[in-house]
Scaffold this motif. Sequence first.
Motif, short mmCIF file in Angstrom:
data_model
loop_
_atom_site.label_atom_id
_atom_site.label_comp_id
_atom_site.label_asym_id
_atom_site.label_seq_id
_atom_site.Cartn_x
_atom_site.Cartn_y
_atom_site.Cartn_z
N GLU A 93 54.33 42.12 18.46
CA GLU A 93 55.31 41.27 19.10
C GLU A 93 56.47 41.04 17.88
O GLU A 93 57.84 41.35 18.36
N ASN A 94 56.08 40.68 16.67
CA ASN A 94 57.06 39.84 15.68
C ASN A 94 57.18 40.90 14.41
O ASN A 94 58.25 40.51 13.64
N GLY A 95 56.55 41.84 14.32
CA GLY A 95 56.70 42.86 13.14
C GLY A 95 56.00 42.26 11.94
O GLY A 95 54.95 41.18 12.25
N LEU A 96 55.95 42.77 10.89
CA LEU A 96 54.95 42.36 9.76
C LEU A 96 55.30 41.03 9.38
O LEU A 96 54.59 40.48 8.52
N GLN A 97 56.40 40.50 9.44
CA GLN A 97 57.15 39.22 9.07
C GLN A 97 56.25 38.11 9.72
O GLN A 97 56.16 37.03 9.16
N ALA A 98 55.32 38.35 10.69
CA ALA A 98 54.40 37.36 11.30
C ALA A 98 53.34 37.04 10.41
O ALA A 98 52.77 36.03 10.56
N LEU A 99 52.78 38.04 9.43
CA LEU A 99 51.74 37.85 8.76
C LEU A 99 52.19 36.86 7.48
O LEU A 99 53.53 36.85 7.05
N SER A 100 51.24 35.88 7.18
CA SER A 100 51.53 34.98 6.11
C SER A 100 51.26 35.84 4.65
O SER A 100 51.77 35.19 3.70
#
Length: 164
Positions: A93-100
């Motif tokens: 849904e949000n792309g790799l930016q969603a990962l910490s």
Amino acid sequence: MRRLKNSLLAAAFVAACVAPFCVGQDEGGYQLVTPAIARVGTRLACKCGVCNNTVGDCAMLGCGYCAPLRARIAKWQSAGKSDDQIVAMVVKENGLQALSSPPNSGFSLLAWWMPFVAIALGLIAIVLFIRRFRTLPAPAGPDPDAALLDQYHERIEKDLSKLD
């Protein structure tokens, strides 16, 4: 009358102190972070724009990003989805930016290795710099002739004797 006023003040004080710990999960409200939600939430970054926390440890009450996502995580967990499946759905849904943290594959692997490469290159540069300036320079020319040195020593002795 005075006694009633004091007991009402005491009850208000207790309610104010206990209320933050009694926050439950309701529709659109706040939610306590269970260990299962925190386990998945630590792998996801909070994208509210205010903090740099993860979804699992964002402390903002009513965070516009974390609160709805935590409710969705709880719903997905109750539906039987695994942690990896939930993380994959959020990333979809949000792309790799969603990962910490960046994934350990592909181009993102560079983010994991680059600090070590930079430190190694820096140490190599320091060693080469020290070696270059540590060696003594070679003598400028061939050894001077012994007869020429004797001639200069005699001249120096002669000039020194005139000074006395």
